[in-house]
Design an enzyme around this catalytic site. Structure first.
Site, PDB file in Angstrom:
ATOM      1  N   ASP A 189      -1.868 -11.965  -1.826  1.00 33.68           N
ATOM      2  CA  ASP A 189      -3.037 -11.706  -2.658  1.00 33.68           C
ATOM      3  C   ASP A 189      -2.828 -12.474  -3.967  1.00 33.68           C
ATOM      4  O   ASP A 189      -1.735 -12.990  -4.237  1.00 33.68           O
ATOM      5  CB  ASP A 189      -3.167 -10.201  -2.902  1.00 33.68           C
ATOM      6  CG  ASP A 189      -4.312  -9.864  -3.828  1.00 33.68           C
ATOM      7  OD1 ASP A 189      -5.447 -10.288  -3.555  1.00 33.68           O
ATOM      8  OD2 ASP A 189      -4.061  -9.193  -4.851  1.00 33.68           O
ATOM      9  N   ASP A 191      -4.787 -11.813  -7.641  1.00 27.58           N
ATOM     10  CA  ASP A 191      -4.821 -11.010  -8.868  1.00 27.58           C
ATOM     11  C   ASP A 191      -4.011  -9.732  -8.697  1.00 27.58           C
ATOM     12  O   ASP A 191      -4.204  -8.975  -7.747  1.00 27.58           O
ATOM     13  CB  ASP A 191      -6.263 -10.651  -9.217  1.00 27.58           C
ATOM     14  CG  ASP A 191      -7.094 -11.875  -9.535  1.00 27.58           C
ATOM     15  OD1 ASP A 191      -6.814 -12.527 -10.551  1.00 27.58           O
ATOM     16  OD2 ASP A 191      -8.015 -12.188  -8.755  1.00 27.58           O
ATOM     17  N   ASP A 204      -0.951  -5.992  -3.817  1.00 29.61           N
ATOM     18  CA  ASP A 204      -0.756  -4.911  -4.787  1.00 29.61           C
ATOM     19  C   ASP A 204      -1.757  -3.779  -4.616  1.00 29.61           C
ATOM     20  O   ASP A 204      -1.818  -2.887  -5.463  1.00 29.61           O
ATOM     21  CB  ASP A 204      -0.851  -5.463  -6.213  1.00 29.61           C
ATOM     22  CG  ASP A 204      -2.249  -5.959  -6.548  1.00 29.61           C
ATOM     23  OD1 ASP A 204      -2.745  -6.858  -5.836  1.00 29.61           O
ATOM     24  OD2 ASP A 204      -2.852  -5.453  -7.507  1.00 29.61           O
TER      25      ASP A 204
END
Length: 253
Positions: free
Chosen positions: A50, A52, A202
């Site tokens: 991922d 951001d 995250d």
């Protein structure tokens, strides 16, 4: 992370409802991974990240850009933590959760105009990310980003963060199902031309997408979702940084 304002009826009624449970509970799992499946094979060299909250500490710029539209339109602003909890969903879905429906299109337009001018105000790669990506490339792995951002925006952002030379492909979500659906992960792997080993993210959305794509999942606690929420997605590893990933991925012969 936030994408453009395309139709998101499915995200509001379907995918968002399963994000915290992960794709396994929604029936997306393609296979069961054995304990040895983290070991690289000649056919599998892909690591998908991922963007951001995973590679880049970008949440302050995303949140401030998201809130800018409320100020511009004279609307009551939600709290930063309310916004943070929704990061990972498409942009329109985020605004639909926090603003009257008649203002969603205008809020999206403000964000899309404001964010590209401010996405480097405070955003920086997390400590150790550049070194980890460099090491993985040197060891022979193929590295891709799979993000909810649109591809054009994601590539501009990756370039601005100085990460482009370290990644083999950057894949955004352009009009197809967003995480926890596996589409963006599978497209990233197809572009790499290899099978995948790990999905690193995250949020529970990242974990669901990675598992649905048949990858092992590596949850980072330095980003959007707190450790307790990430644990509900049952990642294969839950770690504070990328050290454990490097330890499991030796040089390829």
């Amino acid at each position: 992370m936030p994408s453009g304002c395309s139709a998101v009826a499915r995200s509001l009624s379907g995918w968002a409802a399963v994000s915290a449970r992960g794709a396994r509970d929604a029936g997306y799992v393609s296979r069961t991974l054995s304990p040895d499946s983290s070991l690289p094979s000649r056919a599998a060299r892909g690591i998908v990240f991922d963007l951001d909250g995973t590679l880049v500490d970008s949440l302050p710029d995303i949140i401030s850009s998201f809130l800018h539209g409320f100020e511009a339109l004279g609307l009551p602003s939600p709290g930063a933590e309310q916004v943070r909890a929704l990061i990972g969903e498409p942009l329109e879905a985020m605004y639909a959760e926090l603003a009257p429906g008649e203002h969603v299109a205008a809020l999206c337009a403000h964000y899309r105009e404001y964010y590209p001018r401010h996405f480097t105000d405070h955003s920086r790669p997390f400590p150790g990310v550049v070194e980890a990506l460099t090491t993985l490339r040197e060891r022979g792995y193929l590295l891709a980003v799979a993000t909810t951002k649109r591809t054009d925006m994601a590539r501009r952002f990756v370039e601005a963060m100085g990460l482009s030379p370290l990644l083999h492909h950057v894949q955004g979500t352009d009009g197809f199902a967003h995480k926890p659906a596996p589409d963006v992960v599978l497209r990233a792997l197809a572009a790499l031309g290899t099978q995948g080993l790990w999905m690193v993210g995250d949020t529970t959305l990242d974990m669901g997408a990675g598992r649905a794509a048949g990858l092992r999942t590596y949850a980072l606690t330095w980003g959007t979702h707190p450790k307790e929420l990430l644990r509900t997605a049952e990642p294969d590893l839950l770690e504070p940084d990328l050290g454990a990933l490097l330890a499991r991925l030796p040089p390829l012969g």
